[in-house]
Design a protein around this motif. Structure first.
Motif, short mmCIF file in Angstrom:
data_model
loop_
_atom_site.label_atom_id
_atom_site.label_comp_id
_atom_site.label_asym_id
_atom_site.label_seq_id
_atom_site.Cartn_x
_atom_site.Cartn_y
_atom_site.Cartn_z
N GLY A 15 -10.58 -14.44 1.23
CA GLY A 15 -9.48 -14.17 2.14
C GLY A 15 -8.71 -12.92 1.80
N VAL A 16 -9.19 -12.09 0.88
CA VAL A 16 -8.48 -10.86 0.53
C VAL A 16 -8.76 -9.82 1.60
CG1 VAL A 16 -8.28 -9.03 -1.18
CG2 VAL A 16 -8.59 -11.38 -1.93
N ASP A 17 -7.71 -9.22 2.11
CA ASP A 17 -7.83 -8.22 3.17
C ASP A 17 -8.71 -7.07 2.69
OD1 ASP A 17 -7.48 -6.43 5.25
OD2 ASP A 17 -5.29 -6.60 5.28
N PRO A 18 -9.81 -6.76 3.38
CA PRO A 18 -10.67 -5.66 2.95
C PRO A 18 -10.07 -4.28 3.21
CG PRO A 18 -11.49 -6.58 5.00
CD PRO A 18 -10.36 -7.48 4.56
N VAL A 19 -8.99 -4.23 4.00
CA VAL A 19 -8.31 -2.96 4.28
C VAL A 19 -7.15 -2.79 3.30
CG1 VAL A 19 -7.07 -1.60 5.99
CG2 VAL A 19 -8.95 -3.10 6.71
N VAL A 20 -7.08 -1.64 2.64
CA VAL A 20 -5.99 -1.37 1.69
C VAL A 20 -4.81 -0.78 2.45
CG1 VAL A 20 -5.34 -0.22 -0.44
CG2 VAL A 20 -7.71 -0.94 -0.09
N ARG A 21 -3.62 -1.37 2.26
CA ARG A 21 -2.47 -1.00 3.08
C ARG A 21 -1.31 -0.41 2.27
NH1 ARG A 21 -3.99 -2.93 7.96
NH2 ARG A 21 -5.46 -4.68 7.93
N HIS A 22 -1.54 -0.17 0.99
CA HIS A 22 -0.45 0.33 0.15
C HIS A 22 -1.00 1.36 -0.84
CE1 HIS A 22 1.81 -3.04 1.80
NE2 HIS A 22 0.74 -3.77 1.54
N LEU A 23 -0.18 2.35 -1.15
CA LEU A 23 -0.59 3.45 -2.01
C LEU A 23 0.51 3.79 -3.00
CD1 LEU A 23 -2.33 5.99 -2.79
CD2 LEU A 23 -1.19 7.17 -0.89
N TYR A 24 0.14 3.86 -4.29
CA TYR A 24 1.04 4.34 -5.33
C TYR A 24 0.49 5.65 -5.88
CZ TYR A 24 3.45 4.97 -9.72
OH TYR A 24 4.18 5.52 -10.74
N ILE A 25 1.35 6.66 -6.02
CA ILE A 25 0.99 7.94 -6.61
C ILE A 25 1.85 8.17 -7.83
CG2 ILE A 25 0.75 10.43 -6.24
CD1 ILE A 25 1.28 8.70 -3.12
N TRP A 261 4.17 -8.05 -5.61
CA TRP A 261 4.57 -9.42 -5.92
C TRP A 261 3.80 -10.44 -5.09
CZ3 TRP A 261 9.90 -6.96 -5.13
CH2 TRP A 261 10.26 -6.26 -6.30
N GLN A 262 3.29 -10.02 -3.92
CA GLN A 262 2.53 -10.93 -3.07
C GLN A 262 1.03 -10.82 -3.28
OE1 GLN A 262 4.10 -9.76 0.76
NE2 GLN A 262 5.83 -11.17 0.61
N GLY A 263 0.61 -10.07 -4.30
CA GLY A 263 -0.80 -10.01 -4.67
C GLY A 263 -1.67 -9.20 -3.74
N ARG A 264 -1.07 -8.26 -2.98
CA ARG A 264 -1.86 -7.43 -2.07
C ARG A 264 -2.63 -6.36 -2.85
NH1 ARG A 264 -1.40 -11.20 1.68
NH2 ARG A 264 0.76 -11.58 2.24
N THR A 265 -3.61 -5.77 -2.20
CA THR A 265 -4.34 -4.67 -2.81
C THR A 265 -3.60 -3.36 -2.54
OG1 THR A 265 -5.74 -4.47 -0.85
CG2 THR A 265 -6.57 -5.81 -2.69
N TYR A 266 -3.80 -2.39 -3.43
CA TYR A 266 -3.17 -1.08 -3.27
C TYR A 266 -3.98 -0.04 -4.03
CZ TYR A 266 -1.20 -2.38 -7.83
OH TYR A 266 -1.05 -2.79 -9.13
N LEU A 267 -3.91 1.19 -3.57
CA LEU A 267 -4.57 2.31 -4.23
C LEU A 267 -3.66 2.86 -5.31
CD1 LEU A 267 -5.79 4.33 -1.09
CD2 LEU A 267 -7.09 2.63 -2.39
#
Length: 393
Positions: A15-25, A261-267
């Motif tokens: 159920g992990v979203d295959p699209v990454v919606r967050h980015l940290y630089i 905090w919600q366990g989402r994926t991010y670059l």
């Protein structure tokens, strides 16, 4: 945020979203190194920022070619991103926008008070930043001197006021449990400046820092007082404590940090940057990519990153995904939805950890209504101990 739909296709990321919606630089450059800081930071030298920006563009293009990216949030942290010169921050922002896009919901720039002017604030806004995270730390000059900060209280006040007047949503950082700190005054003065968000962190003495070498200590009584007093004062002033260290007026929560905090994926882009990626069918060192939910990657520090050295990759299976999610999600006031976590991970979380949950509910450290699990105020204070029981359970 909407829970992603379950994908039952074999070998895919459940159920992990295959699209990454967050980015940290990560921008590693600082004018000076604060005595409490243990982040990957360094002072600039001739040619180093230029090399950093060139490598950043290369890495951004690689990430864009490797992942499906549709950004909700962008967060540029450090270091001191606002320490970059105007042409450099323009190059950085345009590089990100060209290869990866820009956040629809929120684009945050971390800012040192000593780098702010009306013209610079206008430039940052024109580049697409709409949220400023300002390292105020205190509005008391003696406290700032103790912390080794290069700005004074007047500079901090002027910086926050300038950013608010420019139209930024502003978050102010405070450090608590500092000896002699007038915490109530710090809170009141910061709120008076018009911030909509406050991040309040206890002074922590990390190994290898200047404070550690000097033998600086933080007393538990001071830590507990700062932990409790910050919530008392900010709640009276209209702020909600929505995470252990973070407070917001309505509509002012950090959407980027909520993704963590919600366990989402991010670059993670830049030297030392961490990222949390959908695993898909990627090969990882143990060869078990098909059974993974996500991968956690941490880039090497600047020298090795410039040389294109590989960072650390940690495969995350369903059990590890759940314990990570519990560790992060229990930091939130509303806790986490165990049904949604079960859908994402493929594990029946409530059943698997029923004894740990029952035991800590009985101790008054957790609350569980059958669907949501959250920490009580007492549980927040000993959260590491509570999470350890999940790891062992």
């Amino acid at each position: 945020m909407v829970e992603p739909a379950v994908n039952s296709e074999a070998g895919h990321s459940a159920g992990v979203d295959p699209v990454v919606r967050h980015l940290y630089i990560h921008v590693p450059f600082c004018p000076t190194i604060c005595p409490y800081c243990d982040f990957h930071v360094l002072t600039r030298r001739a040619g180093l920022v230029e090399a950093y920006l060139a490598r950043l563009e290369e890495e951004a293009a690689q990430l864009a070619g490797r992942y499906a990216v549709d950004l909700d949030t962008v967060y540029i942290g450090g270091g001191t991103p606002s320490f970059l010169r105007d042409a450099e921050i323009r190059t950085l922002a345009e590089t990100v926008q060209r290869h990866l896009g820009w956040g629809r919901a929120e684009n945050t720039l971390e800012i040192n008070p000593g780098t702010v002017s009306p013209d610079r604030a206008g430039l940052w806004q024109a580049l697409g930043f709409d949220r400023a995270s300002v390292g105020v730390q205190s509005l008391d000059d003696a406290t700032l001197r103790f912390l080794g900060r290069q700005h004074d209280a007047q500079q901090a006040r002027e910086a926050v006021s300038t950013l608010v007047n420019t139209g930024f949503r502003v978050s102010g950082d405070l450090i608590t449990a500092v000896p002699g700190q007038p915490l109530d005054d710090d809170i009141a003065r910061l709120v008076e400046l018009g911030v909509g968000h406050v991040s309040a962190y206890t002074l922590t003495i990390e190994p290898g820092t200047e404070f550690a070498r000097r033998g600086v200590t933080v007393h538990e009584d001071d830590e507990r007082l700062g932990f409790e007093r910050t919530e008392e004062r900010l709640s009276v002033l209209g702020f909600e404590r929505y995470e252990i260290s973070n407070y917001a007026r309505p509509g002012q929560r950090s959407q980027h940090n909520l993704a963590y905090w919600q366990g989402r994926t991010y670059l993670g882009l830049g030297p030392g940057a961490a990222g949390h990626y959908p695993a898909g069918q990627e090969a990882v060192p143990d060869g078990s990519g098909a059974s993974l939910l996500t991968l956690r990657r941490t880039n090497p520090h600047l020298h090795d990153w410039l040389q294109r050295e590989a960072g650390d990759t940690v495969p995350v299976d369903a059990t590890e995904y759940v314990t990570d999610a519990l560790f992060m999600g229990l930091r939130l006031r509303e806790g986490l939805n165990l049904e949604a976590l079960s859908r994402r991970s493929g594990l029946d979380v409530s059943s698997r950890y029923s004894e740990v949950i029952r035991r800590n509910v009985g101790r008054g450290l957790l609350e569980h209504d059958g669907r949501w699990l959250r920490a009580t105020p007492q549980g927040w204070w000993v959260l590491n101990r509570v999470v350890t029981e999940f790891l062992e359970g």
